[in-house]
Design an enzyme around this catalytic site. Structure first.
Site, PDB file in Angstrom:
ATOM      1  N   LYS A  86      -6.416  25.789 -18.131  1.00  0.00           N
ATOM      2  CA  LYS A  86      -7.788  26.092 -18.541  1.00  0.00           C
ATOM      3  C   LYS A  86      -8.755  25.591 -17.471  1.00  0.00           C
ATOM      4  CE  LYS A  86     -10.484  25.365 -22.842  1.00  0.00           C
ATOM      5  NZ  LYS A  86     -10.342  24.787 -24.200  1.00  0.00           N
ATOM      6  N   SER A 162     -11.049  27.769 -27.808  1.00  0.00           N
ATOM      7  CA  SER A 162     -11.650  28.091 -26.529  1.00  0.00           C
ATOM      8  C   SER A 162     -10.645  28.255 -25.398  1.00  0.00           C
ATOM      9  CB  SER A 162     -12.650  26.983 -26.160  1.00  0.00           C
ATOM     10  OG  SER A 162     -11.985  25.723 -25.991  1.00  0.00           O
ATOM     11  N   SER A 186      -8.849  24.473 -30.461  1.00  0.00           N
ATOM     12  CA  SER A 186      -8.855  25.369 -29.308  1.00  0.00           C
ATOM     13  C   SER A 186      -7.504  25.595 -28.652  1.00  0.00           C
ATOM     14  CB  SER A 186      -9.852  24.864 -28.264  1.00  0.00           C
ATOM     15  OG  SER A 186     -11.168  24.991 -28.747  1.00  0.00           O
TER      16      SER A 186
END
Length: 478
Positions: A86, A162, A186
């Site tokens: 990420k 996310s 997330s």
């Protein structure tokens, strides 16, 4: 399809075994991953940056060690395994974007975060950084700066967030493992919607320094994978204390991989009812029922106060997230995504007494969970209330209620995040067979364990995988 291309779609442990045995080079694996990303990411939009030169240089150095018969290289747990992270993880030479426009102007990271260093030390090869919701504040990865990440199972649908890029890249076969973060769900939300495995460890288990924070008292980092052994193998490589993160606990490394073969043996498992079933749609309920059946039937229990714990998580996230971004909210408000900006502004205006009360609720809820874990070892609950919504959806239908789509995808994960319990998200397939008029999409279950018992959650997930109830095949891309 050559051997490296075929291996890329296999589990990480199979790639590692092939590289160790000399059947395929680490360089070939890096090239296969980069080539698949080039072919598929125009559709999926999982990546924001590639680190091709780094991956190839690392692979070539590893191949030289293996050809020379270096015993340390042959003992590595993840030799030649491509991975991605990420884009809130520090990657040397890249600006740490955290999904934002504002961070693009910041200096590049001077070094890798500790979790990247640990994966590199295990022999894995970083191929790039992955899309996410701005500042990790969202559940859909519909990022207006980078564009939405599309779900590999159905590119008209969201990948979750996310850590949407992290879930999508693994589901699409671009990499076999990835890293994400989980503040309110997330990791578990993208794992559920993309149909892969994800692990949110206990709060304080893995260091978070070297990553862009969102809510210091709720942030967790963890891995995604397409098999439970890969998840355990990766998690074991990530473990270890780091004093640079004040929230990281000085616990010894506790390997989980050796325990997987025990499955559910000796574990007391129950199903979470009440709030967790009331807020589950038909697919989520069917997934839990299928898991309960595979585990021999489970009694239902309730975890009192889950709704209040979710409200507490919202308030704490609002307040702590806003405090972090106040300077930019004052000087660069127009450079935020509108939804993120408005939530942060709301958080900046919260009365301190509300936040203080939220922390009291959090403590109270943790005590209720501790009482429950005296009676059981593992709890099963849905991970998301529905399957992946269509990109751009403003609302979801949940048992006849119309709820706002973006925040409601975390209905079932936020109460658990609030108290830092370890959770493995495991994808369940075939619920459309029980619900023939619903779309053929995966949906996840949360396998929740007591603090520091990641091994219990992973053992149950592996038992479900071996029973054929949970799996994460590579998506068939157009």
């Amino acid at each position: 399809m050559n051997e490296a291309d075929a291996l890329l779609l296999q589990p990480a442990h199979a790639i590692a075994a092939a590289v160790r045995a000399g059947r395929v080079s680490a360089e070939a694996m890096a090239e296969a991953s980069l080539a698949r990303i080039a072919r598929s990411d125009g559709l999926i939009n999982a990546f924001t940056d590639l680190t091709a030169a780094r991956a190839l240089a690392g692979a070539q150095a590893l191949d030289r060690r293996l050809r020379a018969g270096d015993p340390a290289a042959r003992a590595l747990p993840l030799p030649g395994v491509p991975y991605a992270v990420k884009n809130l993880f520090d990657i040397e030479g890249l600006s740490t974007l955290a999904g934002s426009k504002i961070e693009r102007g910041r200096p590049p990271a001077s070094g890798d975060g500790p979790l990247l260093r640990r994966l590199d030390a295990a022999g894995a090869l970083l191929v790039g950084a992955l899309n996410m919701d701005e500042y990790a504040y969202g559940f859909t990865t519909e990022n207006s700066h980078e564009g939405p990440t599309r779900n590999p199972r159905d590119p008209t649908r969201v990948a979750g967030g996310s850590s949407g890029g992290s879930g999508a890249a693994v589901a699409a076969g671009q990499v076999p493992i990835s890293l994400g973060s989980d503040t309110n769900g997330s990791i578990r939300v993208p794992a559920s919607l993309c149909g892969v495995f994800g692990l949110k460890p206990t709060f304080g288990r893995l260091p978070r320094n070297g990553s862009y924070p969102f809510v210091a008292s709720l942030d967790h980092l963890g891995p995604f994978a397409r098999s439970v052994p890969d998840l355990a193998l990766t998690y074991d490589a990530l473990q270890g204390f780091d004093a640079a993160d004040p929230g990281c606990q000085p616990r010894a490394i506790e390997p989980t991989m050796p325990a997987l073969a025990r499955g559910r043996e000796g574990l007391r498992i129950a199903r979470l009812d009440g709030y967790f079933l009331d807020n589950a749609g038909p697919e989520a309920r069917a997934a839990v029922a299928r898991v309960a059946e595979a585990l021999g039937g489970l009694n239902g229990v309730e975890l009192a106060g889950a709704e209040r714990a979710r409200a507490a998580a919202f308030l704490i996230s609002n307040a702590q997230g806003a405090a972090l971004h106040l300077p930019d909210l004052r000087s660069r408000a127009r450079d935020f995504e509108p939804l993120s900006r408005d939530r942060f502004l709301a958080g900046a205006l919260l009365p301190a007494a509300w936040v203080q009360q939220a922390q009291r609720v959090r403590r109270w809820f943790a005590l209720r969970a501790a009482e429950l874990f005296r009676e059981v070892d593992v709890l099963i609950a849905p991970a998301t209330p529905v399957v992946a919504p269509v990109i751009g959806s403003e609302w979801i239908d949940l048992n006849g209620r119309q709820l706002p789509a973006r925040p409601s995808l975390g209905l079932l994960t936020q109460p658990i995040s609030c108290i830092g319990l370890p959770v493995c998200a495991a994808p369940v397939w075939g619920v459309h067979e029980r619900l023939p008029h619903r779309p053929r999409l995966p949906i996840g279950v949360q396998i929740i364990a007591a603090p520091w018992r990641e091994d219990h959650a992973l053992r149950v997930a592996h038992a479900l995988e071996q029973a054929g109830v949970s799996s994460a095949p590579v998506a068939e891309l157009a």
